[in-house]
Write a protein that holds these residues in place. Structure first.
Motif, short mmCIF file in Angstrom:
data_model
loop_
_atom_site.label_atom_id
_atom_site.label_comp_id
_atom_site.label_asym_id
_atom_site.label_seq_id
_atom_site.Cartn_x
_atom_site.Cartn_y
_atom_site.Cartn_z
N ARG A 30 0.84 -1.21 0.00
CA ARG A 30 0.00 0.00 0.00
C ARG A 30 0.87 1.26 0.00
O ARG A 30 0.48 2.29 -0.53
CB ARG A 30 -0.91 -0.02 1.22
N ASN A 36 1.10 1.76 -6.53
CA ASN A 36 -0.21 2.38 -6.28
C ASN A 36 -0.61 3.32 -7.39
O ASN A 36 -1.76 3.35 -7.80
CB ASN A 36 -0.22 3.07 -4.92
N ARG A 37 0.34 4.11 -7.91
CA ARG A 37 0.04 4.97 -9.06
C ARG A 37 -0.44 4.14 -10.23
O ARG A 37 -1.41 4.47 -10.91
CB ARG A 37 1.27 5.79 -9.46
N LEU A 39 -1.85 1.16 -10.16
CA LEU A 39 -3.18 0.61 -9.90
C LEU A 39 -4.26 1.67 -10.08
O LEU A 39 -5.36 1.37 -10.59
CB LEU A 39 -3.24 0.01 -8.49
N VAL A 40 -3.96 2.90 -9.71
CA VAL A 40 -4.92 4.00 -9.92
C VAL A 40 -5.12 4.23 -11.42
O VAL A 40 -6.25 4.45 -11.88
CB VAL A 40 -4.46 5.28 -9.19
N ALA A 43 -7.39 1.49 -12.66
CA ALA A 43 -8.76 1.71 -12.19
C ALA A 43 -9.42 2.87 -12.94
O ALA A 43 -10.60 2.78 -13.30
CB ALA A 43 -8.77 1.96 -10.68
N GLU A 92 -8.50 -2.39 -0.04
CA GLU A 92 -7.52 -1.80 -0.95
C GLU A 92 -8.15 -1.49 -2.31
O GLU A 92 -7.87 -0.45 -2.91
CB GLU A 92 -6.31 -2.72 -1.13
N LYS A 93 -9.00 -2.40 -2.79
CA LYS A 93 -9.69 -2.15 -4.07
C LYS A 93 -10.51 -0.87 -3.98
O LYS A 93 -10.46 -0.02 -4.89
CB LYS A 93 -10.62 -3.31 -4.43
N ARG A 95 -10.11 1.62 -1.91
CA ARG A 95 -9.20 2.76 -1.76
C ARG A 95 -8.67 3.20 -3.11
O ARG A 95 -8.69 4.39 -3.46
CB ARG A 95 -8.04 2.40 -0.82
N VAL A 96 -8.22 2.24 -3.92
CA VAL A 96 -7.67 2.55 -5.24
C VAL A 96 -8.76 3.13 -6.15
O VAL A 96 -8.53 4.13 -6.85
CB VAL A 96 -7.01 1.30 -5.87
N LYS A 97 -9.95 2.54 -6.12
CA LYS A 97 -11.06 3.08 -6.92
C LYS A 97 -11.39 4.51 -6.51
O LYS A 97 -11.68 5.36 -7.35
CB LYS A 97 -12.30 2.19 -6.81
N ALA A 100 -8.80 6.78 -7.96
CA ALA A 100 -9.02 6.91 -9.41
C ALA A 100 -10.18 7.85 -9.68
O ALA A 100 -10.10 8.73 -10.56
CB ALA A 100 -9.27 5.54 -10.03
#
Length: 138
Positions: A30, A36-37, A39-40, A43, A92-93, A95-97, A100
């Motif tokens: 995380r 993380n960038r 994954l964003v 998303a 985490e999903k 959070r990333v959504k 995004a």
């Protein structure tokens, strides 16, 4: 009977330690900015193509990008189990959504107006951003 209980207790302890290690690794992932960038980006691209009928994903490029993030995580010492636990974690999903969606809204998306996803998506494609590389106009 005491031996069986000792074995069950030992097995439970090993499982609990393994689960704790995977959770700790997910927490460390995380904090990994580049992953993380990425994954964003994935998303955000997914949200655009889901809400805009005139934009579709470039599946091979998206898969290759996701694989590059997985390779980076492995290179930085995370196991496949740790990576899998992180990307499947519902918290985490979400959070990333959320990140995004924040990005998309900051760039003009109005969640209740699907056409704004198209506008932002076409802009991302035009400027050849990482999001835009994962998308194509139909």
């Amino acid at each position: 009977m005491k031996t069986l209980i000792k074995h069950l207790f030992a097995a439970s302890a090993v499982f609990a330690i393994s689960a704790a290690n995977v959770a700790a690794a997910a927490s460390a992932l995380r904090e990994h900015e580049e992953i993380n960038r990425g994954l964003v980006v994935i998303a955000a691209g997914d949200m655009i193509q889901e809400n805009c009928a005139t934009i579709s994903p470039r599946m091979i490029k998206a898969f290759a990008f996701a694989q590059s993030l997985q390779s980076l995580a492995r290179k930085d010492g995370f196991s496949d189990d740790e990576i899998d636990a992180f990307v499947r974690d519902k918290v985490e999903k979400n959070r990333v959504k959320g990140l995004a969606l924040d990005y998309l809204v900051a760039n003009g998306v109005k969640p209740d107006q699907p056409a704004t996803y198209c506008t932002v998506g076409l802009y991302e494609i035009e400027r050849n951003s990482q999001i835009g590389v994962l998308l194509k106009a139909k």
